[in-house]
Design an enzyme around this catalytic site. Structure first.
Site, PDB file in Angstrom:
ATOM      1  N   GLU A 142      14.948  38.191 -15.255  1.00 25.66           N
ATOM      2  CA  GLU A 142      13.560  37.707 -15.174  1.00 25.66           C
ATOM      3  C   GLU A 142      13.112  37.366 -13.750  1.00 25.66           C
ATOM      4  O   GLU A 142      11.975  37.597 -13.385  1.00 25.66           O
ATOM      5  CB  GLU A 142      13.361  36.497 -16.097  1.00 25.66           C
ATOM      6  N   GLU A 178      18.950  37.117 -24.795  1.00 22.68           N
ATOM      7  CA  GLU A 178      18.627  35.841 -25.436  1.00 22.68           C
ATOM      8  C   GLU A 178      18.715  35.945 -26.962  1.00 22.68           C
ATOM      9  O   GLU A 178      19.112  35.003 -27.637  1.00 22.68           O
ATOM     10  CB  GLU A 178      17.229  35.394 -24.978  1.00 22.68           C
ATOM     11  N   GLY A 234      15.109  39.101 -22.833  1.00 19.32           N
ATOM     12  CA  GLY A 234      14.956  38.671 -24.218  1.00 19.32           C
ATOM     13  C   GLY A 234      15.997  39.276 -25.159  1.00 19.32           C
ATOM     14  O   GLY A 234      16.309  38.691 -26.201  1.00 19.32           O
ATOM     15  N   ALA A 272      11.973  41.252 -23.273  1.00 21.08           N
ATOM     16  CA  ALA A 272      10.613  41.093 -23.785  1.00 21.08           C
ATOM     17  C   ALA A 272       9.778  42.232 -23.206  1.00 21.08           C
ATOM     18  O   ALA A 272      10.130  42.798 -22.160  1.00 21.08           O
ATOM     19  CB  ALA A 272      10.060  39.745 -23.352  1.00 21.08           C
TER      20      ALA A 272
HETATM   21  N1  CAA Z   1       9.361  46.129 -21.621  1.00 20.58           N
HETATM   22  C1  CAA Z   1       8.566  47.179 -21.821  1.00 20.58           C
HETATM   23  N2  CAA Z   1       8.967  48.461 -21.660  1.00 20.58           N
HETATM   24  C2  CAA Z   1      10.238  48.658 -21.278  1.00 20.58           C
HETATM   25  C3  CAA Z   1      11.119  47.600 -21.046  1.00 20.58           C
HETATM   26  C4  CAA Z   1      10.650  46.275 -21.240  1.00 20.58           C
HETATM   27  N3  CAA Z   1      11.413  45.206 -21.098  1.00 20.58           N
HETATM   28  N4  CAA Z   1      12.314  48.120 -20.653  1.00 20.58           N
HETATM   29  C5  CAA Z   1      12.153  49.444 -20.651  1.00 20.58           C
HETATM   30  N5  CAA Z   1      10.910  49.778 -21.025  1.00 20.58           N
HETATM   31  C6  CAA Z   1      10.330  51.122 -21.137  1.00 20.58           C
HETATM   32  C7  CAA Z   1      10.034  51.732 -19.772  1.00 20.58           C
HETATM   33  O1  CAA Z   1       8.822  51.268 -19.286  1.00 20.58           O
HETATM   34  C8  CAA Z   1      10.035  53.189 -20.118  1.00 20.58           C
HETATM   35  O2  CAA Z   1       8.814  53.510 -20.715  1.00 20.58           O
HETATM   36  P1  CAA Z   1       8.026  54.895 -20.299  1.00 20.58           P
HETATM   37  O3  CAA Z   1       8.970  55.992 -20.709  1.00 20.58           O
HETATM   38  O4  CAA Z   1       6.781  54.829 -21.112  1.00 20.58           O
HETATM   39  O5  CAA Z   1       7.830  54.815 -18.823  1.00 20.58           O
HETATM   40  C9  CAA Z   1      11.108  53.313 -21.194  1.00 20.58           C
HETATM   41  O6  CAA Z   1      11.289  51.993 -21.720  1.00 20.58           O
HETATM   42  C10 CAA Z   1      12.449  53.774 -20.651  1.00 20.58           C
HETATM   43  O7  CAA Z   1      12.792  52.936 -19.575  1.00 20.58           O
HETATM   44  P2  CAA Z   1      13.191  53.488 -18.120  1.00 20.58           P
HETATM   45  O8  CAA Z   1      12.517  54.790 -17.853  1.00 20.58           O
HETATM   46  O9  CAA Z   1      12.953  52.394 -17.136  1.00 20.58           O
HETATM   47  O10 CAA Z   1      14.751  53.759 -18.336  1.00 20.58           O
HETATM   48  P3  CAA Z   1      15.913  53.690 -17.233  1.00 20.58           P
HETATM   49  O11 CAA Z   1      17.129  54.200 -17.925  1.00 20.58           O
HETATM   50  O12 CAA Z   1      15.473  54.316 -15.973  1.00 20.58           O
HETATM   51  O13 CAA Z   1      16.082  52.111 -16.947  1.00 20.58           O
HETATM   52  C11 CAA Z   1      16.321  49.790 -17.534  1.00 20.58           C
HETATM   53  C12 CAA Z   1      16.520  51.249 -17.962  1.00 20.58           C
HETATM   54  C13 CAA Z   1      17.232  49.450 -16.347  1.00 20.58           C
HETATM   55  C14 CAA Z   1      16.668  48.905 -18.719  1.00 20.58           C
HETATM   56  C15 CAA Z   1      14.836  49.570 -17.110  1.00 20.58           C
HETATM   57  O14 CAA Z   1      14.000  50.100 -18.124  1.00 20.58           O
HETATM   58  C16 CAA Z   1      14.484  48.129 -16.911  1.00 20.58           C
HETATM   59  O15 CAA Z   1      14.788  47.560 -15.881  1.00 20.58           O
HETATM   60  N6  CAA Z   1      13.796  47.524 -17.922  1.00 20.58           N
HETATM   61  C17 CAA Z   1      13.353  46.152 -17.807  1.00 20.58           C
HETATM   62  C18 CAA Z   1      14.484  45.173 -18.027  1.00 20.58           C
HETATM   63  C19 CAA Z   1      13.991  43.782 -17.847  1.00 20.58           C
HETATM   64  O16 CAA Z   1      13.554  43.380 -16.777  1.00 20.58           O
HETATM   65  N7  CAA Z   1      14.081  42.967 -18.936  1.00 20.58           N
HETATM   66  C20 CAA Z   1      13.621  41.612 -18.926  1.00 20.58           C
HETATM   67  C21 CAA Z   1      12.209  41.564 -19.416  1.00 20.58           C
HETATM   68  S1  CAA Z   1      11.470  40.009 -19.139  1.00 20.58           S
HETATM   69  C22 CAA Z   1      12.042  39.038 -20.397  1.00 20.58           C
HETATM   70  O17 CAA Z   1      12.790  39.450 -21.263  1.00 20.58           O
HETATM   71  C23 CAA Z   1      11.468  37.652 -20.317  1.00 20.58           C
HETATM   72  C24 CAA Z   1      11.974  36.715 -21.304  1.00 20.58           C
HETATM   73  O18 CAA Z   1      13.024  36.077 -21.218  1.00 20.58           O
HETATM   74  C25 CAA Z   1      11.099  36.351 -22.379  1.00 20.58           C
END
Ligand code: CAA
Length: 257
Positions: free
Chosen positions: A134, A114, A111, A66
């Site tokens: 999460e 999911e 998400g 998400a």
């Molecule tokens: N939401 C919003 N933006 C996201 C995102 C997310 N879930 N995942 C990645 N992005 C964005 C980053 O912010 C980044 O944007 P900018 O270039 O503007 O800074 C871009 O995508 C590229 O990401 P990274 O620079 O972080 O890329 P990386 O290769 O270094 O890392 C990654 C990749 C490990 C997937 C890392 O991006 C990450 O940890 N993302 C979050 C993953 C996460 O925690 N997902 C769960 C979300 S919560 C959820 O889903 C709740 C639910 O059940 C409803």
């Protein structure tokens, strides 16, 4: 006109949806969910739909979760509304009366995982990374992960993943039954295409009933679920598919559904 967040390609009832926010690793925000729900609402009405494939744009990510940027400032009420929108949309995907295949490249987190859990099939490239991270953000899965994950991989492994937030690679995802197949990235497209073609060629009523029996049966006690199976099995003999399928076997030819 604003750019579409989901691309749709329709090849004679085999539909491919591509979530197209590669700069945010295809993270699910409200706009993506709204578009996805609208598309699924249209697809539900189509009697010619035979299979659906869902994927994320680019080779780095299926869906990285998400959208954290959007969620960051939400109140509890807004978070509930966001989760409800996602749950409703994901349920529509799950109950679509055709096989739904998740084609997973790269990150399949939160998400995204999911979303994949609501698909009938998940095929992944060997660079795929799965997880429910999460808790690392101070929340729990909100798009169905605490419920569909234990149903898919069992409660022990689900608790492992949702309480540690650890990421697993494609081979581990395969071993625990989170995905059906893993293959080199270069071969994934061709495999998924062949799979959807094969699924689309099976009897649509039989496929629909098989899917309904598994999904609805999982939420019932065994005797009720077996009764549901018997009803759907018997229903199959009312239509032309069973006649064609069994006649083709006896006549030593391929069935034409
Ligand atoms: N939401 C919003 N933006 C996201 C995102 C997310 N879930 N995942 C990645 N992005 C964005 C980053 O912010 C980044 O944007 P900018 O270039 O503007 O800074 C871009 O995508 C590229 O990401 P990274 O620079 O972080 O890329 P990386 O290769 O270094 O890392 C990654 C990749 C490990 C997937 C890392 O991006 C990450 O940890 N993302 C979050 C993953 C996460 O925690 N997902 C769960 C979300 S919560 C959820 O889903 C709740 C639910 O059940 C409803």
């Amino acid at each position: 006109m604003s750019e579409k967040l989901i691309e749709m390609v329709d090849n004679a009832g085999v539909v491919r949806l591509t979530i197209n926010r590669p700069k945010a690793l295809n993270a699910l925000n409200s706009a993506v969910l709204t578009e996805l729900e609208a598309l699924l609402t249209e697809l539900e009405k189509r009697s010619d739909l035979r299979a659906l494939l869902i994927t994320g744009a680019g080779e780095k990510s299926f869906v990285a979760g998400a959208d954290i940027t959007e969620m960051r400032t939400k109140t509890p009420e807004e978070a509930r509304a966001f989760a409800s929108q996602a749950l409703r949309t994901i349920k529509r995907l799950e109950t679509l009366p055709v096989p739904v295949v998740a084609l997973v490249n790269g990150f399949c987190l939160g998400g995204g995982c999911e979303l994949a859990l609501a698909c009938d099939w998940a095929v992944a490239s060997d660079n795929a990374i799965f997880g429910q991270p999460e808790v690392l953000l101070g929340v729990i899965p909100g798009f169905g992960g605490t419920q569909r994950l234990p149903r898919r991989v069992g409660p022990a492994m689900a608790l492992d993943l949702v309480t540690t937030g650890r990421k697993i690679d494609a081979q581990e995802a395969l071993r625990i039954g989170l995905v059906n197949r893993v293959m080199p990235q270069a071969e994934l497209e061709a495999y998924a295409e062949e799979l959807t073609k094969q699924l689309a060629g099976n009897g649509p009523l039989a496929v629909r009933s098989a899917k309904q029996a598994v999904h609805d049966g999982m939420d019932q006690d065994l005797d009720s679920a077996l009764a549901l199976e018997t009803s759907l099995f018997a229903l199959g003999f009312a239509g032309s598919e069973q006649k064609e399928g069994m006649s083709a076997f006896v006549e030593k030819r391929k069935p034409n559904f």
